[in-house]
Design a protein around this motif. Structure first.
Motif, mmCIF file in Angstrom:
data_model
loop_
_atom_site.group_PDB
_atom_site.id
_atom_site.type_symbol
_atom_site.label_atom_id
_atom_site.label_comp_id
_atom_site.label_asym_id
_atom_site.label_seq_id
_atom_site.Cartn_x
_atom_site.Cartn_y
_atom_site.Cartn_z
ATOM 1 N N LEU A 1 0.812 -1.212 0.000
ATOM 2 C CA LEU A 1 0.000 0.000 0.000
ATOM 3 C C LEU A 1 0.847 1.266 0.000
ATOM 4 O O LEU A 1 0.329 2.359 -0.223
ATOM 5 C CB LEU A 1 -0.945 0.011 1.209
ATOM 6 C CG LEU A 1 -2.088 -1.000 1.177
ATOM 7 C CD1 LEU A 1 -2.874 -0.943 2.473
ATOM 8 C CD2 LEU A 1 -3.011 -0.751 -0.017
ATOM 9 N N LEU A 2 2.155 1.128 0.239
ATOM 10 C CA LEU A 2 3.040 2.290 0.322
ATOM 11 C C LEU A 2 4.063 2.341 -0.805
ATOM 12 O O LEU A 2 4.912 3.229 -0.838
ATOM 13 C CB LEU A 2 3.788 2.288 1.663
ATOM 14 C CG LEU A 2 2.944 2.189 2.939
ATOM 15 C CD1 LEU A 2 3.848 2.241 4.159
ATOM 16 C CD2 LEU A 2 1.904 3.304 2.998
ATOM 17 N N ARG B 1 17.064 -0.001 3.672
ATOM 18 C CA ARG B 1 18.468 -0.019 3.259
ATOM 19 C C ARG B 1 18.732 -0.954 2.080
ATOM 20 O O ARG B 1 19.650 -0.726 1.299
ATOM 21 C CB ARG B 1 19.343 -0.466 4.434
ATOM 22 C CG ARG B 1 19.230 0.391 5.676
ATOM 23 C CD ARG B 1 19.793 1.768 5.457
ATOM 24 N NE ARG B 1 19.847 2.540 6.711
ATOM 25 C CZ ARG B 1 20.246 3.799 6.795
ATOM 26 N NH1 ARG B 1 20.607 4.460 5.695
ATOM 27 N NH2 ARG B 1 20.259 4.421 7.953
ATOM 28 N N ARG B 2 17.918 -2.002 1.956
ATOM 29 C CA ARG B 2 18.156 -2.975 0.888
ATOM 30 C C ARG B 2 17.811 -2.354 -0.464
ATOM 31 O O ARG B 2 16.687 -1.904 -0.674
ATOM 32 C CB ARG B 2 17.307 -4.218 1.105
ATOM 33 C CG ARG B 2 17.466 -5.275 0.006
ATOM 34 C CD ARG B 2 16.576 -6.475 0.239
ATOM 35 N NE ARG B 2 17.005 -7.212 1.416
ATOM 36 C CZ ARG B 2 16.298 -7.292 2.544
ATOM 37 N NH1 ARG B 2 15.139 -6.660 2.637
ATOM 38 N NH2 ARG B 2 16.735 -7.989 3.576
ATOM 39 N N PRO B 3 18.748 -2.312 -1.405
ATOM 40 C CA PRO B 3 18.446 -1.710 -2.717
ATOM 41 C C PRO B 3 17.527 -2.599 -3.548
ATOM 42 O O PRO B 3 17.819 -3.770 -3.777
ATOM 43 C CB PRO B 3 19.828 -1.569 -3.365
ATOM 44 C CG PRO B 3 20.665 -2.632 -2.713
ATOM 45 C CD PRO B 3 20.151 -2.760 -1.302
ATOM 46 N N ILE B 4 16.404 -2.047 -3.959
ATOM 47 C CA ILE B 4 15.468 -2.729 -4.853
ATOM 48 C C ILE B 4 15.460 -1.938 -6.153
ATOM 49 O O ILE B 4 15.055 -0.776 -6.189
ATOM 50 C CB ILE B 4 14.053 -2.790 -4.253
ATOM 51 C CG1 ILE B 4 14.067 -3.535 -2.918
ATOM 52 C CG2 ILE B 4 13.082 -3.441 -5.231
ATOM 53 C CD1 ILE B 4 14.425 -4.999 -3.024
ATOM 54 N N GLY B 5 15.932 -2.545 -7.231
ATOM 55 C CA GLY B 5 16.050 -1.817 -8.483
ATOM 56 C C GLY B 5 17.233 -0.859 -8.418
ATOM 57 O O GLY B 5 18.228 -1.092 -7.732
ATOM 58 N N VAL C 1 15.176 4.348 -8.136
ATOM 59 C CA VAL C 1 13.949 3.710 -7.649
ATOM 60 C C VAL C 1 13.860 3.849 -6.132
ATOM 61 O O VAL C 1 12.811 4.209 -5.580
ATOM 62 C CB VAL C 1 13.902 2.224 -8.062
ATOM 63 C CG1 VAL C 1 12.774 1.493 -7.319
ATOM 64 C CG2 VAL C 1 13.686 2.097 -9.563
ATOM 65 N N MET C 2 14.974 3.592 -5.443
ATOM 66 C CA MET C 2 14.974 3.683 -3.991
ATOM 67 C C MET C 2 14.800 5.129 -3.522
ATOM 68 O O MET C 2 14.120 5.393 -2.528
ATOM 69 C CB MET C 2 16.257 3.095 -3.421
ATOM 70 C CG MET C 2 16.326 1.575 -3.468
ATOM 71 S SD MET C 2 14.926 0.775 -2.609
ATOM 72 C CE MET C 2 15.173 1.346 -0.918
ATOM 73 N N ARG C 3 15.411 6.052 -4.236
ATOM 74 C CA ARG C 3 15.285 7.454 -3.858
ATOM 75 C C ARG C 3 13.814 7.895 -3.951
ATOM 76 O O ARG C 3 13.293 8.555 -3.043
ATOM 77 C CB ARG C 3 16.157 8.322 -4.767
ATOM 78 C CG ARG C 3 16.276 9.789 -4.302
ATOM 79 C CD ARG C 3 17.172 10.578 -5.260
ATOM 80 N NE ARG C 3 18.470 9.945 -5.416
ATOM 81 C CZ ARG C 3 19.465 10.062 -4.535
ATOM 82 N NH1 ARG C 3 19.287 10.786 -3.444
ATOM 83 N NH2 ARG C 3 20.618 9.458 -4.745
ATOM 84 N N ALA C 4 13.158 7.536 -5.024
ATOM 85 C CA ALA C 4 11.751 7.893 -5.185
ATOM 86 C C ALA C 4 10.885 7.217 -4.134
ATOM 87 O O ALA C 4 9.922 7.808 -3.619
ATOM 88 C CB ALA C 4 11.280 7.529 -6.595
ATOM 89 N N GLN C 5 11.227 5.973 -3.794
ATOM 90 C CA GLN C 5 10.432 5.240 -2.806
ATOM 91 C C GLN C 5 10.568 5.866 -1.415
ATOM 92 O O GLN C 5 9.578 6.044 -0.691
ATOM 93 C CB GLN C 5 10.859 3.776 -2.759
ATOM 94 C CG GLN C 5 10.103 2.939 -1.739
ATOM 95 C CD GLN C 5 8.619 2.885 -2.005
ATOM 96 O OE1 GLN C 5 8.163 2.282 -2.967
ATOM 97 N NE2 GLN C 5 7.822 3.538 -1.155
ATOM 98 N N LEU C 6 11.781 6.214 -1.017
ATOM 99 C CA LEU C 6 11.975 6.840 0.290
ATOM 100 C C LEU C 6 11.287 8.205 0.349
ATOM 101 O O LEU C 6 10.696 8.569 1.374
ATOM 102 C CB LEU C 6 13.469 6.970 0.583
ATOM 103 C CG LEU C 6 14.221 5.646 0.820
ATOM 104 C CD1 LEU C 6 15.711 5.898 0.964
ATOM 105 C CD2 LEU C 6 13.680 4.918 2.047
ATOM 106 N N ALA C 7 11.341 8.948 -0.741
ATOM 107 C CA ALA C 7 10.668 10.251 -0.785
ATOM 108 C C ALA C 7 9.151 10.064 -0.657
ATOM 109 O O ALA C 7 8.464 10.862 0.000
ATOM 110 C CB ALA C 7 11.020 10.976 -2.077
ATOM 111 N N HIS C 8 8.636 9.014 -1.278
ATOM 112 C CA HIS C 8 7.201 8.714 -1.194
ATOM 113 C C HIS C 8 6.816 8.361 0.240
ATOM 114 O O HIS C 8 5.768 8.814 0.741
ATOM 115 C CB HIS C 8 6.879 7.558 -2.137
ATOM 116 C CG HIS C 8 5.415 7.252 -2.263
ATOM 117 N ND1 HIS C 8 4.480 8.180 -2.643
ATOM 118 C CD2 HIS C 8 4.727 6.091 -2.044
ATOM 119 C CE1 HIS C 8 3.279 7.630 -2.669
ATOM 120 N NE2 HIS C 8 3.399 6.359 -2.303
#
Length: 305
Positions: free
Chosen positions: A140-141, A195-199, A203-210
């Motif tokens: 959901l996130l 911390r685990r890189p996915i993609g 991708v991780m930067r956008a996910q953490l910002a989200h």
């Protein structure tokens, strides 16, 4: 009419007038009501099964809300249980019709296994969703790009078209948190998830910002279980607990596996997982520390090339 029967009738009318959660929740409500009627009238499951030309297992599945209802079966059970008033029968039968109507997710049946369809229906009906994740950001996130990478990992033989369909389903589910009456969503994330890189790094930067944006929503609570809490792994794998406003819907523990899932609603099982979840929340970082933690995780990512 007894007080219990009056309460049951009021509940039925509430669901008919303001159905929430789609057919999954309605099946559980109707099944619970039929079980109560059977028990109040001292009817055995075998006698109920005989009345609808079915098996003991079929009655069990109906009363648990695990399968759809045929109006004829509901009508025969109501007769067996002495429910003869036309208005009362009409409410039961109307609920049975609503309980067999397809949910919005029906359009994704090509990529939606039945065991997960149940979860989506319960998710739609829940007033509180608590989850612990130790591998991936909760569905959901997730951002669309992160969801795509996770979907590829879990479905290595899927075609690009199937991958996009699965991602579309996941993004559609997220409308739950944007509706006018969203459930309270409370997630505990293991630090490894962040911390685990996915993609790619992007991708991780956008996910953490989200996650930073979502963490500031009034109905979303996030906590981080840092690496320093080694004992947090005692929770095992991911776990989700769903709670509902309607007392006829018991709390449900959802345990997802690679190609199946377990749904636990026995009070003893639920209490055990609630205890684990409460301990996780007590040991994890306070919710107020989540935004600073996410910002630091963003800063720690390698700079884009």
């Amino acid at each position: 009419m007894t007080a219990a029967q009056q309460g049951s009738e009021r509940m039925m009318k509430r669901y008919l007038e303001h159905p929430r959660g789609g057919p999954t929740a309605l099946r559980i409500v109707l099944g619970t009501q039929l079980r109560r009627l059977r028990e109040q009238n001292g009817v055995s499951t075998q006698a109920a099964a005989d009345a609808i030309r079915g098996s003991h297992a079929k009655i069990s599945r109906l009363e648990l809300g695990r399968v759809g209802f045929k109006e004829r079966d509901v009508a025969d059970l109501l007769t067996l249980y002495g429910i003869l008033d036309p208005a009362e029968r009409a409410d039961f039968l109307a609920l049975a019709r609503q309980a067999t109507a397809p949910g919005w997710w029906h359009q994704y049946t090509d990529v939606l296994p039945q065991w997960f369809e149940t979860h989506i229906g319960l998710e739609e009906a829940a007033s509180v969703i608590r989850t612990y994740e130790n591998q991936f950001v909760p569905g959901l996130l997730q951002t669309e790009s992160y969801a795509r990478e996770v979907t590829k990992l879990g479905n290595p033989r899927a075609t690009p078209t199937e991958i996009e369909r699965r991602v579309g389903l996941r993004i559609a589910r997220q409308g739950l948190l944007q509706r006018e009456d969203p459930p309270r969503f409370w997630a505990v994330l293991d630090e490894a998830v962040l911390r685990r890189p996915i993609g790619s790094i992007e991708v991780m930067r956008a996910q953490l910002a989200h996650l930073l944006e979502l963490a500031q929503l009034p109905h979303v609570t996030m906590q981080v279980a840092p690496f320093s809490l080694g004992g947090v792994a005692a929770a095992g794998g991911p776990v989700t607990i769903l709670r509902f406003q309607e007392p006829d819907l018991p709390d449900v523990v959802y345990l997802e596996q690679l190609t199946s899932a377990l749904y636990l609603d026995k009070q003893e099982d639920v209490d055990n997982y609630l205890s684990v979840m409460d301990r996780l929340c007590a040991e994890a970082e306070r919710p107020a520390a989540t935004v600073p933690f996410l910002r630091k995780a963003l800063e720690d990512l390698p700079a884009p090339k």
